[in-house]
Motif scaffolding. Structure first.
Motif, PDB file in Angstrom:
ATOM      1  N   ASP A 147      65.565  30.751  65.381  1.00 42.49           N
ATOM      2  CA  ASP A 147      64.195  30.949  64.919  1.00 42.49           C
ATOM      3  C   ASP A 147      64.156  31.911  63.730  1.00 42.49           C
ATOM      4  OD1 ASP A 147      61.479  30.339  64.971  1.00 42.49           O
ATOM      5  OD2 ASP A 147      61.006  32.096  66.216  1.00 42.49           O
ATOM      6  N   MET A 148      65.023  31.634  62.770  1.00 43.04           N
ATOM      7  CA  MET A 148      65.083  32.386  61.510  1.00 43.04           C
ATOM      8  C   MET A 148      65.040  31.361  60.386  1.00 43.04           C
ATOM      9  SD  MET A 148      68.394  34.865  62.336  1.00 43.04           S
ATOM     10  CE  MET A 148      68.395  35.712  60.781  1.00 43.04           C
ATOM     11  N   THR A 149      64.767  31.812  59.174  1.00 43.94           N
ATOM     12  CA  THR A 149      64.873  30.890  58.049  1.00 43.94           C
ATOM     13  C   THR A 149      66.348  30.769  57.661  1.00 43.94           C
ATOM     14  OG1 THR A 149      64.694  32.582  56.336  1.00 43.94           O
ATOM     15  CG2 THR A 149      62.606  31.624  57.184  1.00 43.94           C
ATOM     16  N   ALA A 150      66.699  29.665  57.022  1.00 42.62           N
ATOM     17  CA  ALA A 150      68.083  29.481  56.571  1.00 42.62           C
ATOM     18  C   ALA A 150      68.459  30.579  55.576  1.00 42.62           C
ATOM     19  CB  ALA A 150      68.265  28.099  55.954  1.00 42.62           C
ATOM     20  N   GLY A 151      67.511  30.968  54.741  1.00 38.78           N
ATOM     21  CA  GLY A 151      67.764  32.052  53.786  1.00 38.78           C
ATOM     22  C   GLY A 151      68.069  33.360  54.488  1.00 38.78           C
ATOM     23  N   ALA A 152      67.324  33.664  55.551  1.00 41.10           N
ATOM     24  CA  ALA A 152      67.563  34.896  56.305  1.00 41.10           C
ATOM     25  C   ALA A 152      68.950  34.864  56.957  1.00 41.10           C
ATOM     26  CB  ALA A 152      66.474  35.092  57.352  1.00 41.10           C
ATOM     27  N   VAL A 153      69.348  33.694  57.426  1.00 40.68           N
ATOM     28  CA  VAL A 153      70.681  33.556  58.026  1.00 40.68           C
ATOM     29  C   VAL A 153      71.749  33.826  56.971  1.00 40.68           C
ATOM     30  CG1 VAL A 153      72.327  31.906  59.021  1.00 40.68           C
ATOM     31  CG2 VAL A 153      69.974  31.987  59.876  1.00 40.68           C
ATOM     32  N   ARG A 154      71.582  33.229  55.786  1.00 47.64           N
ATOM     33  CA  ARG A 154      72.575  33.429  54.713  1.00 47.64           C
ATOM     34  C   ARG A 154      72.664  34.901  54.312  1.00 47.64           C
ATOM     35  NH1 ARG A 154      69.975  28.803  52.956  1.00 47.64           N
ATOM     36  NH2 ARG A 154      71.243  26.930  53.120  1.00 47.64           N
TER      37      ARG A 154
END
Length: 177
Positions: A144-151
């Motif tokens: 439940d995070m954005t892909a950008g936040a994961v990166r």
């Protein structure tokens, strides 16, 4: 040493030194395919002669000795001239591979030590990315995070690990030197 213990020691030792042996063979032969063929020959010869190996001594120099014999045979059989590696130069290459193997072992130790300090979300992110091989997009859906936040989080974790490894290695060098 029992036959089973001997087999286990051979397997563990081979896995540790195979990258260095591969690099040594690639640097010593004209084509990658020659290095691959020689690696198989070295593996077979190491297995055949393993009872000659003294387990109290480092495995890589012994395996490099076997590899040097195979390389000499390779060039003799093909009657290639001039031989690219003779005498001191092939020994220097072998010593360099031995040093690289030692450096890799130290870096692996430092990385394992740094990884052990990770907790919570950082550990979970690395687990998903590198052990479960999920993409940042797949990870974002699961967490439940954005892909950008994961990166960004992965980038920060990798940077922190790099700093930790460097610091750990520096601390280790200072305590030994």
């Amino acid at each position: 040493m029992s036959r089973e213990d001997s087999r286990e020691l051979l397997a563990v030792s081979w896995v540790k030194v195979q990258p260095s042996l591969t690099a040594f063979l690639i640097a010593s032969t004209p084509q990658f395919s020659d290095a691959e063929d020689l690696l198989q020959e070295v593996a077979a010869e190491v297995a055949r002669r393993f009872d000659e190996y003294d387990p109290s001594r480092p495995f890589l120099p012994w395996a490099l000795w076997v590899a040097k014999i195979k390389i000499a045979n390779f060039y003799r059989a093909r009657e290639r001239s001039p031989v690219k590696f003779i005498g001191d130069s092939i020994d220097a290459l072998g010593e360099a591979c031995d040093r690289v193997q030692g450096t890799l072992a130290e870096e692996k130790w430092a990385l394992e030590k740094c990884l052990a300090t990770l907790t919570g979300r950082s550990r979970q992110l690395l687990q998903l990315r590198y052990f479960e091989d999920l993409s940042p997009q797949e990870m974002s859906e699961r967490l439940d995070m954005t892909a950008g936040a994961v990166r960004i989080a992965l980038s920060r974790i990798r940077s922190a690990l790099i700093s930790c490894v460097r610091s750990t290695l520096a601390g280790s060098a200072n305590s030994h030197g």
